[in-house]
Design an enzyme around this catalytic site. Structure first.
Site, mmCIF file in Angstrom:
data_model
loop_
_atom_site.group_PDB
_atom_site.id
_atom_site.type_symbol
_atom_site.label_atom_id
_atom_site.label_comp_id
_atom_site.label_asym_id
_atom_site.label_seq_id
_atom_site.Cartn_x
_atom_site.Cartn_y
_atom_site.Cartn_z
ATOM 1 N N LYS A 8 0.843 -1.199 0.000
ATOM 2 C CA LYS A 8 0.000 0.000 0.000
ATOM 3 C C LYS A 8 0.873 1.241 0.000
ATOM 4 C CE LYS A 8 0.808 1.571 4.329
ATOM 5 N NZ LYS A 8 1.362 2.891 4.662
ATOM 6 N N ASP A 135 -3.195 -1.205 10.098
ATOM 7 C CA ASP A 135 -3.242 -1.185 8.636
ATOM 8 C C ASP A 135 -3.945 -2.401 8.048
ATOM 9 O OD1 ASP A 135 -2.036 1.237 8.095
ATOM 10 O OD2 ASP A 135 -0.015 0.412 7.895
#
Length: 283
Positions: A8, A135
């Site tokens: 990401k 996350d």
């Protein structure tokens, strides 16, 4: 089962303040890229949960987030852990601000949801991921999203227009706890225009998103490391990048390109600068 765990990027990252629980409230636009670890999961007859990777220094026990994810899955289901082999072929740099460990954990949750035919909506799988790391919920959902709270409050956003991404993880790593501890005492030079970035996404304006990329953690880096990050950003901008920023708590620098040729030229230029260099695309 084989499954990919995508890296990401933080297109924007803002720290709004410290919470009573000791965490920080964040506001950030997240984006998945094709750079990914490859996980293979299979049941075994030993009853043991085992993790193997192609990097000898990574934990092969419950300290690995992939193993923690499996344990949290079975806890949530109210069932005893099963014997499971998790083999991880790492491609995402470690300690790089790219959520490699969190993405591995998310991939395990997604895989078990299919392997055990639980058929849970991804939102429920993401909720289990909250117990593994901040996350992980985003890494379950993937794509383009606004993340708030500790990172677990997610709002899907229009996808970033397809583009090429060049990344460079410098030769050093960053202590995430140390940066969070320092950010409260740092005078921030500026904050990202998160709302402007969202508006650009809604308009399908890649250039508009790239112009608004910023990460407040750059201001909290030690001087030498901040200078290295700035140098890498400058090289990428001079190579034709639409914008460049640091991802997460760093130190990986990434840049967006609307031209594949320029992206490849930037990649070649960075290969002479040291560190780990990658070229990938958004997903």
């Amino acid at each position: 089962m084989e499954i990919l765990a995508h890296a990401k990027l933080n297109l924007t990252l803002d720290v709004l303040g410290k919470r009573p629980d000791g965490y920080h409230d964040l506001r950030m636009v997240m984006q998945s890229v094709e750079l990914a670890d490859v996980l293979n999961l299979s049941y075994n007859d030993t009853g043991e949960l085992r993790v193997g990777t192609n990097l000898h220094f990574l934990p092969n026990n419950e300290k690995n987030l992939a193993a923690q994810a499996a344990l949290r899955w079975w806890e949530e289901k109210g069932s005893a852990p099963r014997g499971l082999e998790i083999n991880i072929e790492k491609h995402i740099p470690v300690c790089a601000g790219l959520a490699g460990g969190s993405s591995d954990a998310a991939a395990v949750l997604r895989a078990l949801n299919e392997m055990e035919r639980a058929c849970l909506p991804l939102e429920e799988v993401a909720r289990i991921g909250e117990r593994v790391g901040s996350d992980v919920p985003y890494c379950v959902m993937r794509g383009t999203a606004l993340a708030e709270g500790r990172g677990e409050v997610l709002t899907p956003l229009p996808p970033l227009p397809q583009c090429w991404v060049v990344l460079c993880k410098p030769e050093f790593s960053i202590s995430t706890p140390a940066l969070f501890a320092k950010i409260d005492s740092v005078r921030l030079r500026c904050r990202p225009d998160t709302q402007g970035a969202i508006a650009a996404l809604e308009a399908g304006d890649l250039h508009g998103v790239a112009r608004r990329m910023y990460n407040v953690f750059e201001d909290a880096l030690p001087d030498r490391q901040r200078a290295r990050v700035t140098d890498l950003k400058n090289i990428l901008i001079q190579s034709g990048a639409l914008g460049a920023s640091m991802s997460g708590t760093g130190p990986t620098v990434f840049s967006l390109f609307d031209d594949e040729g320029r992206a490849r030229e930037a990649q070649e230029r960075l290969l002479d600068c040291g560190g780990e260099v990658f070229m990938t695309q958004t997903v």
